[in-house]
Design an enzyme around this catalytic site. Structure first.
Site, PDB file in Angstrom:
ATOM      1  CG  ASP A 285      -2.316   0.510   0.774  1.00 54.06           C
ATOM      2  OD1 ASP A 285      -2.324   1.606   0.518  1.00 54.06           O
ATOM      3  OD2 ASP A 285      -3.267  -0.157   0.991  1.00 54.06           O
TER       4      ASP A 285
ATOM      5  CG  HIS B 254      -5.346   3.708   0.240  1.00 50.68           C
ATOM      6  ND1 HIS B 254      -4.797   2.410   0.140  1.00 50.68           N
ATOM      7  CD2 HIS B 254      -6.566   3.804  -0.423  1.00 50.68           C
ATOM      8  CE1 HIS B 254      -5.851   1.593  -0.575  1.00 50.68           C
ATOM      9  NE2 HIS B 254      -6.807   2.411  -0.927  1.00 50.68           N
TER      10      HIS B 254
ATOM     11  CB  SER C 282      -9.407   0.439  -1.252  1.00 52.71           C
ATOM     12  OG  SER C 282      -8.649   0.434  -2.181  1.00 52.71           O
TER      13      SER C 282
END
Length: 756
Positions: A146, A217, A535
């Site tokens: 990520d 994220h 996600s």
């Protein structure tokens, strides 16, 4: 041998000096068995190849040397697959095709990101089921590919964690604003990979040259999968409670491969390759590559090497919503769709006559909206421009028939104190952005409001915020944004596999990036953020897979995926079929949600599983219209194509018909189930045939004498419906005679879609 290799290879690239062009990064796949004995290891071999390219160009015409940077290695790979990435010109890449052991090469490409209460929604609890059976995922290692991690987040504290497993081979890599002491017994490893992004942007200075997260994220996904317990978590008063990941005692290893300056396949490959080498048990990767075949998909290639080592890879389906837009349709990974949670973030509109209406809001402040006049003007009720609202005075303006997000912006430019938005737009309930005081109410509830406004001389209203309701129905609902199958990369395996929570998932966030705003010029920060996307669904599945690995360490990645799929629920909390919010709340197709919504506790004891080995996937690849080199790009050189078969032992079924084609579609599937229940058991089949189809199963009963016994069956689907482009679906369920286990597999009959 080494001199001969050099002579042949130099001849093959001799002409390059005349035609050197602009260089870019190429990913090159090699058959390692061709490495000459003269080289000590693969790194020396690959370096020699690149040096030969450069030296030949220089010797040939030194006075015509290009100003373009010389060819150079970017990464070498040796765990998830074999090969390297390098800065090459088009001519140099073409010359490499003549090198012994060359399999394939392609340009580096960009990857697409798929951007508290969920454990209760999924019925995980400390008293029984998967949590205690797996010891909450204790000592299972989840590798997250990520944007990095914010190590100071409370989700990564190591209170209650034991010593790091001795099998762990990873490190805590130091870098900008990041030192090795920031890892602990929870966050056991951090690495970062940016040679690809630097090669693609040679004059760029990275804003954060370390594993530290600058986008949020990676912090969000990793804390969703395995965050530790954090009391007092909330989003400005919404969703308050104790936060925790799906596997709160699992370990987290972060591999930063995505950067503010770019997202490159070569970096993704390097991260996955290292995760396998470090010894992770599960990989969570919330991103994907669009428009590429399996043999050019870095996630497909690296994940094959991962499953060979027993590592399950959980991936996101994508956020493109359309039929056939799904990425990560890779037969050997777990592909995850996104759904809603039974949670409603609310504000209460109280009318002057005492009537209350509950509406949706995520306005991030306890604004005082008390006894203000309700303003309704039919001529400007669409609230669709600053001009239209210029004469509105103080009060609560009523807006209808428009985009709520646009209306929020225009109202914020007016003199109004707040707004009531009348809308049934499903996207409203998947978006946390609510920068102006107001509530969204349904057209049905609006009837009460409008009657009061029309019949009252001075209609008044008050709004309170920061309310959260759980247990709302129906839930889950398929998210509007989640990408639908069939997978263009390989449509003959039904994808996605399962659905998990993906909408407004509350998880950790970085403190230097805003998560909310008030008006157009006030930005707010916080430790937790509610995000929506596949996600967010992917790490839910990764965390649950880690729990299953902890409870059943002997299970293969395919067995874990099977357990998740065959126990998934196709019904919502009203006991009706799960609906699809994008398609007007029609019954959801398996192309949107796979086998259904994940049920972790049932997955602990699935009764029967559909297992598969790496050789089974090779047999599948060998049945495709791929060249030998394309297959070896994925499998390397460990397998042969002696038994090609298009019939993978998968816990779902999909059959295609061609649009405009007359006749009857007949497709037969072969499957093998393994009894993982205790001792003897017997099952009978129950079939729900898709509309227009006849489904035959043989045999219709099973009798198992012992655990791990295998039995085979066949399924024949005969489609006699109209050839009109419709998708129909049903299921096959094996029901144990004592009712303890039901093993369900979806069936889809679909028109064919284009293949990448």
């Amino acid at each position: 041998m080494g001199l001969l290799f050099k002579h042949v290879f130099l001849l093959s690239v001799f002409y390059i000096g005349f035609v050197l062009g602009q260089r870019s990064t190429y990913i090159v796949h090699m058959d390692k068995s061709y490495m000459p004995k003269a080289f000590a290891n693969h790194n020396h071999w690959y370096s020699f190849m690149i040096d030969s390219l450069t030296s030949t160009a220089t010797i040939d015409k030194p006075f015509r040397r290009s100003s373009t940077p010389a060819a150079r290695l970017v990464y070498t790979y040796d765990n998830a697959f074999h090969g390297f990435s390098a800065m090459l010109s088009e001519e140099e890449a073409k010359a490499l095709e003549k090198a012994p052991g060359f399999l394939s090469a392609y340009r580096d490409r960009s990857v697409t990101l798929d951007t508290t209460h969920t454990f209760e929604f999924l019925s995980l609890n400390p008293d029984w089921g998967l949590w205690p059976a797996s010891d909450y995922g204790n000592d299972v290692i989840i590798g997250v590919i990520d944007t990095g991690v914010w190590p100071e987040s409370r989700s990564f504290h190591d209170d209650g964690m034991g010593e790091v497993p001795t099998r762990w081979k990873g490190i805590c890599e130091e870098g900008q604003e990041f030192n090795s002491s920031m890892c602990n017994k929870k966050l056991i490893g951090v690495r970062y990979f940016n040679e690809g992004v630097k090669a693609g942007n040679p004059n760029t200075t990275l804003t954060m040259n370390s594993g530290r997260d600058t986008q949020g994220h990676g912090t969000h996904t990793s804390s969703t999968a395995a965050g530790n317990y954090v009391e007092g978590a909330s989003f400005f008063g919404y969703a308050s409670g104790t936060s925790r990941g799906m596997a709160p005692r699992a370990r987290v290893a972060m591999y930063k491969v995505l950067w503010d300056e770019g997202r490159y396949a070569s970096d993704v490959l390097a991260g996955m390759d290292q995760a396998v080498a470090d010894g992770v048990d599960v990989i969570s990767i919330s991103m994907g590559f669009d428009g590429v075949p399996l043999y050019q998909d870095p996630i497909a290639i690296a994940s094959f090497g991962a499953i060979e080592k027993g590592v399950l890879v959980s991936s996101s389906a994508g956020n493109e919503y359309r039929i056939g837009s799904l990425h990560n349709g890779i037969p050997w990974v777990l592909t995850v769709a996104a759904g809603s949670i039974d949670r409603f973030f609310a504000g209460t509109l109280t009318l002057g006559n005492g009537v209350t209406i509950t509406g949706w809001t995520m306005f991030p402040a306890p604004a005082l909206i008390d006894d203000l006049v309700l303003i309704y003007n039919k001529n400007i009720s669409s609230c669709d421009s600053t001009n239209a609202l210029s004469n509105i005075g103080r009060g609560i303006v009523i807006c209808e028939n428009g985009s709520v997000r646009n209306q929020i912006f225009y109202v914020s430019q007016s003199n109004a104190n707040a707004a009531v938005f009348i809308s049934d737009d499903v996207n409203v309930f998947e978006d946390s952005e609510f920068s102006y005081p107001g509530v969204v109410i349904s057209p049905r509830d609006a009837a009460v409001l409008m009657e009061y406004v029309e019949k009252t001389k001075v209609p008044l209203g008050s709004i309170t915020f920061q309310k959260t309701f759980v247990g709302t129905k129906p839930a889950p609902v398929v998210a509007s944004y989640t990408s639908r199958g069939p997978s263009p990369s390989y449509p003959y395996v039904l994808k996605p596999d399962i659905m998990t929570p993906g909408s407004l998932v509350l998880a950790s966030w970085i403190p230097n990036s805003p998560i909310a705003s008030i008006g157009t010029n006030i930005e707010l920060i916080g430790d937790f953020a509610p995000l929506s996307g596949t996600s967010m669904a992917c790490p839910h599945a990764a965390g649950i897979a880690a729990l299953l690995r902890g409870a059943h360490p002997e299970w293969s990645p395919a067995a874990i995926r099977s357990a998740l799929m065959t126990t998934a629920n196709h019904l919502d909390n009203t006991n009706g079929y799960i609906k699809d919010s994008f398609f007007n709340y029609d019954v959801a197709s398996p192309l949107a949600m796979g086998a259904g919504h994940v049920d972790p506790n049932k997955a602990l004891d699935p009764g029967l599983i559909y297992d598969a080995t790496p050789q089974d996937y090779v047999n599948l690849l060998c049945s495709m219209n791929f060249t030998k080199n394309q297959i070896m790009t994925i499998t390397r050189s460990s397998y042969s194509c002696s038994d090609p078969s298009p019939d993978l032992n998968y816990p779902s079924f999909i059959a295609f018909y061609g649009n405009g084609t007359a006749g009857v579609l007949v497709r037969t599937f072969q499957r093998t189930v393994t009894n993982v229940g205790d001792g003897k058991s017997s099952y009978k089949v129950r079939v729900e045939a898709p509309d227009g189809s006849k489904v035959s199963v043989s045999p219709t009963t099973f009798a198992f004498g012992e655990k791990y016994e295998k039995q085979k069956y066949s399924v024949t689907v005969e489609y006699r419906g109209s050839i009109n482009g419709t998708v129909t679906f049903g299921s096959i369920t094996w029901v144990e005679d004592n009712g303890n286990h039901t093993v369900r597999s979806p069936i889809v009959v679909s028109p064919m879609i284009p293949v990448w």
